[in-house]
Design an enzyme around this catalytic site. Sequence first.
Site, PDB file in Angstrom:
ATOM      1  N   ASP A 428       0.730  -1.436  -0.276  1.00 35.01           N
ATOM      2  CA  ASP A 428       0.420   0.084  -0.257  1.00 35.01           C
ATOM      3  C   ASP A 428       0.902   1.606   0.004  1.00 35.01           C
ATOM      4  OD1 ASP A 428      -2.478   1.003   0.221  1.00 35.01           O
ATOM      5  OD2 ASP A 428      -2.216   1.257   1.897  1.00 35.01           O
ATOM      6  N   GLU A 431       2.503   4.559  -4.573  1.00 32.63           N
ATOM      7  CA  GLU A 431       2.510   5.580  -5.337  1.00 32.63           C
ATOM      8  C   GLU A 431       3.744   6.548  -6.036  1.00 32.63           C
ATOM      9  OE1 GLU A 431      -1.589   4.854  -3.971  1.00 32.63           O
ATOM     10  OE2 GLU A 431      -0.007   6.302  -2.691  1.00 32.63           O
ATOM     11  N   ASP A 504      -9.450   3.421  -2.528  1.00 31.06           N
ATOM     12  CA  ASP A 504      -9.879   3.745  -1.199  1.00 31.06           C
ATOM     13  C   ASP A 504     -11.407   4.034  -1.850  1.00 31.06           C
ATOM     14  OD1 ASP A 504      -8.323   3.128   0.599  1.00 31.06           O
ATOM     15  OD2 ASP A 504      -6.964   4.947   0.704  1.00 31.06           O
TER      16      ASP A 504
END
Length: 820
Positions: A428, A431, A504
């Site tokens: 997670d 990015e 999300d």
Amino acid sequence: MEDTQDKSSEVNELIDKEQEIQHLNNPVDISVKPIVKQYLGTVKKVKKEGNRFYFSDGDARVEIRVVSDEIIRVRLAPHGVFLDDFSYAVPEVDQKVSVFKMQEQDDSYTVSTHSVTCKIDKANFHISFSDNITGTLMVDEANSMHWEENTDFGGYYIYATKKCNPEENFFGLGDKSGNFNLRGRRFENWNTDAYSFGWNQDPLYRTIPFYIGLHNQAAYGIFFDNTFKSYFDFGGEDVNKTSFWSDGGELQYYYIHGPHMMDVVKRYASLTGTHPMPPKWTLGYQQCRWSYYPESKVKEIAKQFRERKIPCDAIYLDIDYMDGYRCFTWNKKYFPDPRRMIKELSDDGFKTVVMIDPGIKVDDDYWVFKEGKEKRFFCRRSDDYYMEGHVWPGRCQFPDFTNPKVRSWWGNLYKELVDMGVAGFWNDMNEPAVFGSGTFPNDVRHNYDGFRGSHRKAHNVYGMQMVRSTYEGLKKLMRNKRPFTITRAGYSGMQRYASVWTGDNLASWEHLKMGNIQCQRLSVSGVPFCGTDIGGFSGEPDGELFTRWIQLGTFSPFMRAHSAGDTAEREPWSFGDFFEDINRKFIELRYRLMPYLYSVFWEHHRYGFPILRPLVMLEQENISNHFRQDEFCYGDKLLICPVLEQGAVARTVYLPKGTWYNYWTNEVLAGESEHFVEAKIDSMPMFVRAGSVIPEYPVMQYVDEKIITEVILNIYYSDYEVNSFMYEDHGDTFAYEQDIYLEKKFTVKGDGGALKINQLTEGLYTPNYEFYACNVFGINFKVKKVSVDGKEVSDFIIDDNNNLHFKCNKTFVEIQIFSL
């Protein structure tokens, strides 16, 4: 020291005066020229090197490379010097080419294969592509490729502009919200932590610079393999133009020929790869929350699933299982003996999946940080300071996953977790996300596998290379077992290493619709193993919304419920007995259809087919399908139409050409038309293509809970020939790469008074069961005789709806059903 400073000051004054004099005498020579776009000029030189052809206007050069009979790559070097030919997305460029040739005409050059012709106009350097069979002009340039210098960073801004046909529509780009058809919109590719993103919000978590164009009933693809921040405009600024451009790097794109959308997607997969076969358990239902802790809570969740007889294969541990959010550690207050807990969960059929983030806490007493610091594996900025930013653990440094040595180190860090029995890993925040600033500054340096670059170049591949290091490390540590990994961020080719989810999202009906579209878009963009946070990550769904999401999730390749810590708990039983029963029904359906779902995954892995197939892919010649986005096929046999409106008890469904069966009632419906069908809360419109053979397992509480003693074959009558496939293997090893698998091809064809079912097999795997239990639906004649390989079956049953039931050996070659 003072004397030296005085002399230095005098010298600087003399230089300043000299420059003033030069400026007065030669004002034009030192004036700053405005930066303007420069376009390719007239073609002046041509050179051939094997399957590569070089065209030059005397300064810039363009490479036309014949990759395959249907794929041609185009590269631009503004001043004649190409960058190093390296790509994280395309491991091997050249494929098999039958025949190719270059010819010169009065006004152009052409490079042709059997399938496609690339034309280069001499006068304006416009490049176009045509279908050799139909003569259709697929892609033509509105302007020649162009560029402008980037004075701040070096290199160039690069641009390509194509003509946009009046009825041309566009699909793909992977991780984008909003309508499935991209026509009229502009997009930016820059991996972004887009918490609670909205409809049409852009950019999102992943970068997949690949799109499909469709006009004149024919499709093509463009893959712009550029990792810098890039942009696409599909007739947004000018309805007559489609453009793509980038803030840096090289103008390099692949033209991928169709003419069918399926052909384009398969050929894109031949470039960037397919997903390896996943462990079969990962196709089961998975339960997640931020976060389940302490151990007693995890065990209670597991107990509830088993006591309520709701199938589930995995329970997740989010960041709170760690010691102060330090990766590869355990919070011993919450989990005093994680090895024991994981073993006890495993004994009850649950796999444990844990999260790992890229941010490593700056702490000299933390062994991961200490190792990374000593090995100089963390990212640095241009002036050699470490890249530091705040994420969950506080002040962090970040590994440079574009460095092969770092990837190897990182992959081995999973050893203790693997030894404890952790079965899956979720990467997670990659990015990469940084609190406050959003992400890394542009001046962060990256190794880029020896091809070096700033974060401008590496940003969009950072997450992909993180999960690559995870996957490759796990593959070594787990020996012949298949790893299971998930990534939030990635770039084209990420499917070789990981599954994804859409990020999300929100607990809203709009996000239910959006997730349906996003998964279809990811699937046709080469990322098959995708899903959403069922129920919405943030916000509070009611029972109806959660149940409709479970129904959609049943036919998402990746089926996981997930929710934020500040929301009410959200398990399949959280909304009362009424909704629990419906949720159980659909999760059980997922497990019953496991052999079909697993077989569809094999079709993707081996042949490049997408798992989710939108209606436009099934019937691209029907212009109305360019705008349909609710219905989709899972594989090519099941058509799913989720209910996406609150309070709906019925909805309109479009069925493609052919004959279809209502899954629930076996009602026969005609294709190429719309139908208004019942869709009460305990149901969802599902249809089976006539002629299909749909394999089924008995309901299990987790994958492989029971030894399969027989497989159910649901066979749907058709008066035209239809092929179906069933794939079987060990379910968790790589033995299939050595042909230890079984691929079965079923052929069904009826003629009004008879029905014939044939089976062919390939591969070396031998399943444990010996028999099929066959259910034949839709027979339009009175059955008098059933034979299997010439031997009559005496104990078949005809039920009240004229459906036929009998058993046969799994090795049958031909079944014949007669009316005489």
